[in-house]
Design an enzyme around this catalytic site. Structure first.
Site, PDB file in Angstrom:
ATOM      1  N   ASP A   1       0.851  -1.187   0.000  1.00 19.10           N
ATOM      2  CA  ASP A   1       0.000   0.000   0.000  1.00 19.10           C
ATOM      3  C   ASP A   1       0.887   1.237   0.000  1.00 19.10           C
ATOM      4  O   ASP A   1       1.754   1.393   0.859  1.00 19.10           O
ATOM      5  CB  ASP A   1      -0.897   0.015   1.234  1.00 19.10           C
ATOM      6  CG  ASP A   1      -1.959  -1.089   1.200  1.00 19.10           C
ATOM      7  OD1 ASP A   1      -1.965  -1.860   0.217  1.00 19.10           O
ATOM      8  OD2 ASP A   1      -2.742  -1.179   2.144  1.00 19.10           O
TER       9      ASP A   1
ATOM     10  N   ASP B   1     -15.546  -3.876  -1.845  1.00 18.97           N
ATOM     11  CA  ASP B   1     -15.194  -3.645  -0.444  1.00 18.97           C
ATOM     12  C   ASP B   1     -16.371  -3.016   0.274  1.00 18.97           C
ATOM     13  O   ASP B   1     -17.114  -2.222  -0.310  1.00 18.97           O
ATOM     14  CB  ASP B   1     -13.992  -2.699  -0.338  1.00 18.97           C
ATOM     15  CG  ASP B   1     -12.859  -3.092  -1.278  1.00 18.97           C
ATOM     16  OD1 ASP B   1     -12.701  -4.306  -1.507  1.00 18.97           O
ATOM     17  OD2 ASP B   1     -12.153  -2.203  -1.772  1.00 18.97           O
TER      18      ASP B   1
END
EC number: 5.3.1.16
Length: 250
Positions: free
Chosen positions: A13, A137
């Site tokens: 990330d 998500d």
């Protein structure tokens, strides 16, 4: 659905050019692990990773990437090991998809735009369904978008069913409330998405080897592991070797 080998995706990330992890998607609760994400990519590839999952956190939040050069370095590093990369975060139009694919990314993850079935159908048709991953998500089974900052009332499983009908093949399924917690991925949600027609990659909350093997045992297409890997909760090389013995992980 034709069976697929299980793939383990180490996550990288990127926020402000650095490798970080967020807790439950909260940008205010972040841990920085490395100032050089490409070095992290090298570490995971040397441990046997064959597919990396890269998230542009700035892009996810703002819809525009400031991390393109950093992610290009990750892609170059991965390719030098024969590994592939999928990238998500702020990819919301055709030009952004084309730009990443032209840079050597194997798959792009589309979250916010995944609600637009007509647009997703066009993307799948133009670029190929295998290169488009729906980022499904959410919280409580409902989709969250815009870097998880916007919670919708769209049922994830219903959306998965519609996306499967227009040629999308894969979904990245994250229970936001589990992300970074080590409580284990929401395998029930991931299985429901797969039963709706999309090969599911479980993400969010995976604590180590047992959770990875549980995702494989559930018949899923893969799992993304982040915080547990960075915190040394398991040895990536040994897990990759274990998966390879079973013919998976590649």
């Amino acid at each position: 659905m034709v069976s697929q080998d299980f793939i383990l995706f180490p996550a990288i990330d990127v926020l402000g050019g650095r490798c970080v992890r967020l807790y439950q998607g909260d940008y205010e609760q972040r841990t920085e692990y490395n100032q050089h994400p490409a070095a992290v990519a090298q570490q995971w590839c040397e441990a046997g990773a064959r597919f990396l999952h890269v998230v542009d956190l700035d892009g996810a939040k703002d819809g525009a990437s400031i991390n393109a050069a950093t992610i290009e370095d990750i892609v170059r590093t991965a390719r030098s090991y024969g590994a592939s990369v999928q990238v998500g975060g702020g990819i919301r139009n055709r030009d952004a998809i084309a730009r990443w694919l032209d840079l050597g990314v194997e798959r792009v993850v589309l979250g916010t735009v995944s609600r637009d079935i007509e647009q997703m159908a066009q993307f799948a048709s133009e670029f190929g369904g295998r290169r488009i991953v729906a980022g499904l998500d959410g919280r409580g089974g409902k989709l969250a978008v815009t870097g998880w900052l916007e919670q919708t009332n769209t049922p994830i499983v219903d959306l998965a069913h519609e996306l499967a009908k227009v040629g999308v093949l894969h979904a990245l399924v994250t229970d936001v409330d589990r992300d970074g917690t080590g409580q284990g991925a929401n395998l029930q949600l991931a299985r429901s998405v797969q039963e709706a027609g999309l090969w599911s990659i479980a993400s969010g909350g995976i604590s180590g080897r047992d959770d990875i093997l549980a995702a494989k045992a559930a018949g899923l297409a893969g799992a993304v592991v982040g915080k547990a890997l960075y915190d040394g909760k398991f040895d990536l090389r040994s897990v990759m070797q274990e998966l390879a013995v079973k013919g998976d992980g590649v």
